[in-house]
Design a protein around this motif. Structure first.
Motif, PDB file in Angstrom:
ATOM      1  N   VAL A  67      37.362  22.336 -24.738  1.00  0.00           N
ATOM      2  CA  VAL A  67      36.679  21.087 -24.496  1.00  0.00           C
ATOM      3  C   VAL A  67      36.225  20.313 -25.892  1.00  0.00           C
ATOM      4  N   ARG A  68      35.793  20.949 -26.871  1.00  0.00           N
ATOM      5  CA  ARG A  68      35.341  20.646 -28.100  1.00  0.00           C
ATOM      6  C   ARG A  68      36.921  20.020 -28.727  1.00  0.00           C
ATOM      7  N   LEU A  69      38.005  20.633 -28.620  1.00  0.00           N
ATOM      8  CA  LEU A  69      39.372  20.063 -29.147  1.00  0.00           C
ATOM      9  C   LEU A  69      39.680  18.762 -28.394  1.00  0.00           C
ATOM     10  N   ARG A  70      39.553  18.861 -27.193  1.00  0.00           N
ATOM     11  CA  ARG A  70      39.868  17.435 -26.384  1.00  0.00           C
ATOM     12  C   ARG A  70      38.850  16.468 -27.050  1.00  0.00           C
ATOM     13  N   GLU A  71      37.529  16.562 -27.088  1.00  0.00           N
ATOM     14  CA  GLU A  71      36.614  15.684 -27.745  1.00  0.00           C
ATOM     15  C   GLU A  71      37.081  15.333 -28.989  1.00  0.00           C
ATOM     16  N   GLU A  72      37.405  16.130 -29.953  1.00  0.00           N
ATOM     17  CA  GLU A  72      37.890  15.730 -31.199  1.00  0.00           C
ATOM     18  C   GLU A  72      39.112  15.064 -31.189  1.00  0.00           C
ATOM     19  N   GLN A  73      40.086  15.241 -30.270  1.00  0.00           N
ATOM     20  CA  GLN A  73      41.193  14.284 -30.280  1.00  0.00           C
ATOM     21  C   GLN A  73      41.011  13.259 -29.621  1.00  0.00           C
ATOM     22  N   ALA A  74      40.086  13.070 -29.086  1.00  0.00           N
ATOM     23  CA  ALA A  74      39.594  11.886 -28.197  1.00  0.00           C
ATOM     24  C   ALA A  74      39.155  10.615 -29.141  1.00  0.00           C
ATOM     25  N   ASN A  75      38.497  11.365 -30.178  1.00  0.00           N
ATOM     26  CA  ASN A  75      37.628  10.452 -31.027  1.00  0.00           C
ATOM     27  C   ASN A  75      38.576   9.535 -31.770  1.00  0.00           C
ATOM     28  N   ALA A  76      38.214   8.329 -32.327  1.00  0.00           N
ATOM     29  CA  ALA A  76      38.722   7.227 -33.179  1.00  0.00           C
ATOM     30  C   ALA A  76      39.191   8.327 -34.470  1.00  0.00           C
ATOM     31  N   PRO A  77      40.522   7.933 -34.957  1.00  0.00           N
ATOM     32  CA  PRO A  77      40.744   8.675 -36.216  1.00  0.00           C
ATOM     33  C   PRO A  77      39.790   8.126 -37.269  1.00  0.00           C
ATOM     34  N   ALA A  78      39.345   8.923 -38.457  1.00  0.00           N
ATOM     35  CA  ALA A  78      38.530   8.535 -39.346  1.00  0.00           C
ATOM     36  C   ALA A  78      39.163   7.582 -40.341  1.00  0.00           C
ATOM     37  N   GLY A  79      38.357   6.961 -40.970  1.00  0.00           N
ATOM     38  CA  GLY A  79      39.091   6.109 -42.164  1.00  0.00           C
ATOM     39  C   GLY A  79      39.308   6.809 -43.397  1.00  0.00           C
ATOM     40  N   TRP A  80      40.067   5.910 -44.107  1.00  0.00           N
ATOM     41  CA  TRP A  80      40.597   6.788 -45.341  1.00  0.00           C
ATOM     42  C   TRP A  80      39.244   7.081 -46.382  1.00  0.00           C
ATOM     43  N   LEU A  81      38.340   6.383 -46.393  1.00  0.00           N
ATOM     44  CA  LEU A  81      37.062   6.816 -47.165  1.00  0.00           C
ATOM     45  C   LEU A  81      36.302   7.940 -46.610  1.00  0.00           C
ATOM     46  N   GLU A  82      36.536   8.292 -45.142  1.00  0.00           N
ATOM     47  CA  GLU A  82      35.803   9.125 -44.611  1.00  0.00           C
ATOM     48  C   GLU A  82      36.777  10.617 -44.699  1.00  0.00           C
ATOM     49  N   ARG A  83      37.918  10.439 -44.713  1.00  0.00           N
ATOM     50  CA  ARG A  83      38.675  11.569 -44.825  1.00  0.00           C
ATOM     51  C   ARG A  83      38.505  12.140 -46.304  1.00  0.00           C
ATOM     52  N   MET A  84      38.734  11.174 -47.253  1.00  0.00           N
ATOM     53  CA  MET A  84      38.391  11.603 -48.404  1.00  0.00           C
ATOM     54  C   MET A  84      37.039  12.172 -48.990  1.00  0.00           C
ATOM     55  N   ARG A  85      36.050  11.584 -48.130  1.00  0.00           N
ATOM     56  CA  ARG A  85      34.938  12.389 -48.359  1.00  0.00           C
ATOM     57  C   ARG A  85      34.915  13.977 -47.922  1.00  0.00           C
ATOM     58  N   ALA A  86      35.459  13.961 -46.645  1.00  0.00           N
ATOM     59  CA  ALA A  86      35.522  15.131 -45.850  1.00  0.00           C
ATOM     60  C   ALA A  86      36.483  16.159 -46.882  1.00  0.00           C
ATOM     61  N   ARG A  87      37.442  15.849 -47.570  1.00  0.00           N
ATOM     62  CA  ARG A  87      38.408  16.450 -48.533  1.00  0.00           C
ATOM     63  C   ARG A  87      37.510  16.835 -49.364  1.00  0.00           C
ATOM     64  N   LEU A  88      36.778  16.052 -50.099  1.00  0.00           N
ATOM     65  CA  LEU A  88      35.859  16.466 -51.375  1.00  0.00           C
ATOM     66  C   LEU A  88      34.876  17.333 -51.081  1.00  0.00           C
ATOM     67  N   LEU A  89      34.322  17.294 -49.674  1.00  0.00           N
ATOM     68  CA  LEU A  89      33.443  18.283 -49.289  1.00  0.00           C
ATOM     69  C   LEU A  89      33.901  19.755 -48.849  1.00  0.00           C
TER      70      LEU A  89
END
Length: 166
Positions: A67-89
């Motif tokens: 269920v958690r995986l389906r919810e994550e797949q259904a979410n809108a993809p994160a923007g470039w800034l959010e992906r970079m922040r996640a990579r840095l963290l």
């Protein structure tokens, strides 16, 4: 052998007690009560770890995960800034190593080029008024010497012209 070295080698002694490299540790443990207690503690810990078994996941774990995986797949993809922040963290930074290496190479090239350019064109040096005056005096002295030589060269011909011919 001292206790500090012996304590760092105790796990090796537990894993392979018959290894020839552990004979010095074994001799120290036999003669030192504190290291013997440390070895007994490590043996008890290893015995507990051998008996421990990982708990089985609950029967609903797989369903919750799906269920958690389906919810994550259904979410809108994160923007470039959010992906970079996640990579840095959350990442180790390995993916940034090529970028850092390229930036360092560019910095070295620019810095090296700047230094090379500076070494080829020395900066205009300011000379003091005293040095300028001395240079002018030196040039005047050279000019006077040149004029004296020219006058001396002309003098013998004038002497010959002034003498009367008989």
């Amino acid at each position: 052998m001292i206790c500090r070295d012996s304590k760092s080698a105790l796990p090796d002694l537990l894993l392979d007690p018959t290894a020839p490299t552990n004979s010095a540790v074994r001799a120290h443990v036999d003669s030192c009560a504190e290291c013997r207690r440390e070895l007994a503690t490590l043996e008890a810990t290893f015995a507990l770890l051998d008996e421990w078994k990982a708990p089985e996941p609950s029967p609903y774990f797989d369903q919750k995960l799906a269920v958690r995986l389906r919810e994550e797949q259904a979410n809108a993809p994160a923007g470039w800034l959010e992906r970079m922040r996640a990579r840095l963290l959350f990442n180790t930074g390995r993916q940034f190593r090529p970028a850092f290496a390229a930036a360092l190479a560019v910095a070295l090239l620019v810095g090296g080029g700047t230094i090379a350019n500076l070494s080829q064109h020395p900066a205009h040096r300011e000379t003091s008024a005293t040095i300028t005056d001395l240079q002018v005096f030196d040039k005047n002295d050279q000019a006077l010497q040149t004029m004296d030589q020219l006058l001396q060269d002309e003098s013998p011909s004038d002497d010959n012209a002034a003498q009367p011919t008989t």
